[in-house]
Design a protein around this motif. Structure first.
Motif, short mmCIF file in Angstrom:
data_model
loop_
_atom_site.label_atom_id
_atom_site.label_comp_id
_atom_site.label_asym_id
_atom_site.label_seq_id
_atom_site.Cartn_x
_atom_site.Cartn_y
_atom_site.Cartn_z
N LEU A 90 1.79 3.70 7.41
CA LEU A 90 2.54 2.74 7.72
C LEU A 90 3.40 2.61 9.06
O LEU A 90 3.63 1.84 9.08
CB LEU A 90 3.84 3.27 6.30
N SER A 91 4.13 3.24 9.11
CA SER A 91 5.08 3.65 10.60
C SER A 91 4.02 3.41 11.69
O SER A 91 4.20 1.99 12.61
CB SER A 91 5.13 4.75 10.88
N LYS A 92 2.56 3.65 12.08
CA LYS A 92 1.52 3.07 13.37
C LYS A 92 1.12 1.65 12.83
O LYS A 92 0.64 0.76 13.46
CB LYS A 92 0.22 3.80 12.76
N ARG A 93 0.86 1.02 11.09
CA ARG A 93 1.02 0.22 10.88
C ARG A 93 1.98 -1.01 11.57
O ARG A 93 1.22 -2.16 11.85
CB ARG A 93 -0.32 -0.15 9.31
N ALA A 94 2.96 -1.19 11.70
CA ALA A 94 3.96 -1.09 11.33
C ALA A 94 4.12 -1.60 12.94
O ALA A 94 4.35 -2.40 13.23
CB ALA A 94 5.65 -0.47 11.33
N ILE A 139 12.98 4.63 11.26
CA ILE A 139 12.18 6.03 10.85
C ILE A 139 11.31 5.49 9.63
O ILE A 139 11.41 4.87 8.79
CB ILE A 139 13.06 7.37 10.27
N GLU A 140 10.37 6.17 8.88
CA GLU A 140 9.08 5.98 8.41
C GLU A 140 8.69 7.69 8.00
O GLU A 140 8.26 8.27 9.07
CB GLU A 140 8.09 5.12 8.47
N ARG A 141 8.64 8.13 6.60
CA ARG A 141 7.73 9.47 6.34
C ARG A 141 6.51 9.48 6.28
O ARG A 141 5.54 10.26 6.44
CB ARG A 141 8.54 9.54 4.70
N ILE A 142 5.65 8.03 6.37
CA ILE A 142 4.53 7.77 6.25
C ILE A 142 3.69 6.94 6.98
O ILE A 142 3.47 6.11 7.16
CB ILE A 142 4.56 6.59 4.85
N GLY A 143 3.16 7.89 7.90
CA GLY A 143 2.81 8.09 9.35
C GLY A 143 1.68 7.03 9.15
O GLY A 143 1.94 6.00 9.89
N GLY A 145 0.88 -1.42 -0.02
CA GLY A 145 0.05 -0.12 -0.53
C GLY A 145 0.75 1.63 0.74
O GLY A 145 1.98 1.30 0.45
N GLU A 146 0.34 2.25 -0.20
CA GLU A 146 0.90 4.00 -0.47
C GLU A 146 1.63 4.09 -0.90
O GLU A 146 2.74 4.49 -1.16
CB GLU A 146 1.36 3.68 1.40
N ASP A 147 2.07 3.09 -2.16
CA ASP A 147 3.27 2.75 -3.41
C ASP A 147 4.40 2.16 -2.88
O ASP A 147 4.88 2.20 -3.02
CB ASP A 147 3.27 4.63 -4.17
N GLU A 161 12.01 1.75 18.66
CA GLU A 161 11.18 3.05 18.79
C GLU A 161 11.46 3.01 17.51
O GLU A 161 11.36 3.68 17.01
CB GLU A 161 11.61 3.74 19.54
N TYR A 162 9.56 3.99 16.56
CA TYR A 162 9.05 4.08 15.97
C TYR A 162 9.05 6.13 15.76
O TYR A 162 8.66 6.52 16.98
CB TYR A 162 7.60 3.81 16.01
N ILE A 163 9.37 6.15 14.57
CA ILE A 163 10.09 8.07 14.68
C ILE A 163 8.99 8.10 13.38
O ILE A 163 9.52 7.82 11.91
CB ILE A 163 10.72 8.47 14.49
N ILE A 164 8.30 9.22 12.93
CA ILE A 164 7.63 9.72 11.44
C ILE A 164 8.33 10.76 11.04
O ILE A 164 8.50 11.75 12.32
CB ILE A 164 6.15 10.14 12.02
#
Ligand code: SAH
Length: 214
Positions: free
Chosen positions: A112-116, A106-110, A56-58, A129-132
């Protein structure tokens, strides 16, 4: 479930060991982490295929072999603080969480970060730790890192990632064109930077200040 576990073992034997992955810790992590939890619901039967898959999200979850070789290149021993740029599905993060002390991803697409984050917590990974945000700038509050892994393709090595690499540390990053890159290993020994090319690869673009423009 048993079918998926046997597909997972087959993946390790035919895609990883057969192609030369030999680090026992890396192989054990791949036998353990349920890759099917990280792919979209309709694609669970393809989770152990020898390919990248859409999430998803390309964006994509990388091919198992690519995740394995990048992880092996980091030579983790268990005590490291690691930075991953490009959380995506969270699968590479789970493999790293098995093999290091503390992971910052770190992920730029919020979304995706939340799902992971949801999947990794459900699987009981508590050392992450998850960073957007824009990972081309690294994550300075927790620097330096013993290892840094970038799981998207970059036109250049982002200077902040070299700055945030600890003495004796390694950075593994795909560098090159938008649709074709060379896996590159950067090491820092006594303040000196060494850059070594590894195999060719194809990653989605790293988008950000020191990456591609969208
Ligand atoms: N490690 C992932 C691979 C995901 S694909 C996995 O195991 O599934 C690469 C990811 O990098 C995408 O999710 C993309 O959104 C993300 N990305 C691209 N540019 C980024 C940047 N500047 N900072 C953080 N994440 C980025």
């Amino acid at each position: 479930m048993e079918k998926l576990a046997s597909l997972r073992d087959q993946m390790v034997d035919t895609q990883l060991i057969a192609r030369g992955i030999s680090d026992p810790g890396v192989l054990a992590a791949f036998r353990k982490v349920p890759r099917h939890e990280f792919v979209p619901p309709g694609l669970q039967d393809s989770a152990y295929d020898d390919s990248a898959l859409p999430i998803g999200e390309d964006q994509t979850i990388s091919q198992p072999y690519m995740v394995a070789i990048m992880t092996e290149l980091l030579k983790l021993k268990g005590s490291e603080k690691v930075l991953e740029v490009g959380t995506g599905s969270g699968y590479q993060a789970a493999i790293l969480a098995e093999l290091c002390r503390k992971l910052y991803t770190i992920e730029r697409i919020g979304p995706l970060s939340k799902r992971a984050e949801g999947i990794l917590k459900k699987l009981n990974y508590h050392n992450v730790e998850y960073i957007i945000g824009d990972g081309t700038e690294g994550f300075s509050p927790s620097a330096p890192y013993d290892s840094i892994i970038v799981t998207a393709g970059c036109p250049q090595i982002p200077p902040p990632l070299i700055d945030q690499l600890a003495e004796g540390g390694s950075l593994v990053i795909p560098v090159g064109e938008r649709f074709y890159q060379t896996l590159t290993v950067v090491t820092k020994e006594k303040g000196k930077i060494k850059i070594e090319p590894s195999i060719g690869c194809v990653f989605v673009p790293l988008v950000g200040k020191y990456g591609w423009r969208d």
